[in-house]
Design a protein around this motif. Structure first.
Motif, mmCIF file in Angstrom:
data_model
loop_
_atom_site.group_PDB
_atom_site.id
_atom_site.type_symbol
_atom_site.label_atom_id
_atom_site.label_comp_id
_atom_site.label_asym_id
_atom_site.label_seq_id
_atom_site.Cartn_x
_atom_site.Cartn_y
_atom_site.Cartn_z
ATOM 1 N N TYR A 86 4.495 -16.053 3.411
ATOM 2 C CA TYR A 86 4.941 -14.808 4.027
ATOM 3 C C TYR A 86 4.151 -13.662 3.416
ATOM 4 O O TYR A 86 4.054 -13.565 2.185
ATOM 5 C CB TYR A 86 6.440 -14.620 3.774
ATOM 6 C CG TYR A 86 6.939 -13.235 4.080
ATOM 7 C CD1 TYR A 86 7.211 -12.865 5.394
ATOM 8 C CD2 TYR A 86 7.126 -12.297 3.079
ATOM 9 C CE1 TYR A 86 7.659 -11.588 5.690
ATOM 10 C CE2 TYR A 86 7.577 -11.024 3.366
ATOM 11 C CZ TYR A 86 7.844 -10.675 4.675
ATOM 12 O OH TYR A 86 8.282 -9.412 4.955
ATOM 13 N N LEU A 87 3.564 -12.808 4.252
ATOM 14 C CA LEU A 87 2.801 -11.660 3.773
ATOM 15 C C LEU A 87 3.254 -10.399 4.499
ATOM 16 O O LEU A 87 3.548 -10.441 5.693
ATOM 17 C CB LEU A 87 1.302 -11.860 4.003
ATOM 18 C CG LEU A 87 0.653 -13.034 3.280
ATOM 19 C CD1 LEU A 87 -0.769 -13.238 3.762
ATOM 20 C CD2 LEU A 87 0.703 -12.823 1.774
ATOM 21 N N GLU A 88 3.253 -9.289 3.762
ATOM 22 C CA GLU A 88 3.640 -7.996 4.310
ATOM 23 C C GLU A 88 2.646 -6.940 3.867
ATOM 24 O O GLU A 88 2.228 -6.912 2.708
ATOM 25 C CB GLU A 88 5.038 -7.640 3.797
ATOM 26 C CG GLU A 88 5.622 -6.396 4.356
ATOM 27 C CD GLU A 88 7.072 -6.201 3.927
ATOM 28 O OE1 GLU A 88 7.583 -5.112 4.179
ATOM 29 O OE2 GLU A 88 7.674 -7.119 3.349
ATOM 30 N N LYS A 89 2.248 -6.072 4.780
ATOM 31 C CA LYS A 89 1.296 -4.999 4.474
ATOM 32 C C LYS A 89 1.919 -4.022 3.491
ATOM 33 O O LYS A 89 3.047 -3.586 3.663
ATOM 34 C CB LYS A 89 0.924 -4.263 5.760
ATOM 35 C CG LYS A 89 -0.005 -3.095 5.554
ATOM 36 C CD LYS A 89 -0.292 -2.387 6.864
ATOM 37 C CE LYS A 89 -1.172 -1.178 6.646
ATOM 38 N NZ LYS A 89 -1.467 -0.483 7.914
ATOM 39 N N VAL A 90 1.160 -3.695 2.423
ATOM 40 C CA VAL A 90 1.626 -2.687 1.458
ATOM 41 C C VAL A 90 0.641 -1.530 1.340
ATOM 42 O O VAL A 90 1.005 -0.459 0.874
ATOM 43 C CB VAL A 90 1.903 -3.289 0.059
ATOM 44 C CG1 VAL A 90 3.088 -4.227 0.103
ATOM 45 C CG2 VAL A 90 0.691 -3.966 -0.519
#
Length: 127
Positions: free
Chosen positions: A99-103
């Protein structure tokens, strides 16, 4: 007067659908490219991996993980929502997901298997 209201309502409805269709087409575009991902705290220590996301001819995002020798393991499924993506694949006989999320502009954070923290940076493409 009723005809003018109807025409205006129809035009507004059309514009709303057109804007939504354009927005949905671009969902996940942030992730397209090559990423260096570090998964922290695995039983074998921190693990580095390369992940590639591509947009196919139908406009859907696909991709794979790449090992040091360049061998690709394709994703079996991808879930993309706004600035979040979850990639699923099979590694050594186990179903794995990341799971990846833009930061930030070229940075992501997330987790692998909801057990190990993951951070990543986008690889700059040579043009």
């Amino acid at each position: 007067m009723k005809q003018i209201r109807f025409i205006l309502a129809a035009m507004l409805l059309f514009v709303a659908f057109a804007a939504n269709a354009q927005e949905n087409k671009e969902v996940g575009s942030f992730f397209v490219g090559t990423w260096n991902i570090t998964v922290k705290g695995t039983p074998n220590g921190d693990s580095n991996m390369k992940v590639v996301f591509k947009r196919n001819a139908e406009g859907k995002i696909t991709g794979a993980t790449c090992d040091d020798q360049g061998k690709e393991t394709p994703f079996t499924r991808l879930e993309v929502k706004n600035d979040k993506i979850t990639a699923y694949w099979v590694a050594q006989g186990y179903d794995v997901y990341l799971y990846l999320e833009k930061v930030a502009d070229n940075k992501v954070e997330g987790s692998m298997m909801d057990m190990f923290d993951a951070v990543g940076t986008k690889v700059k493409e040579d043009k």
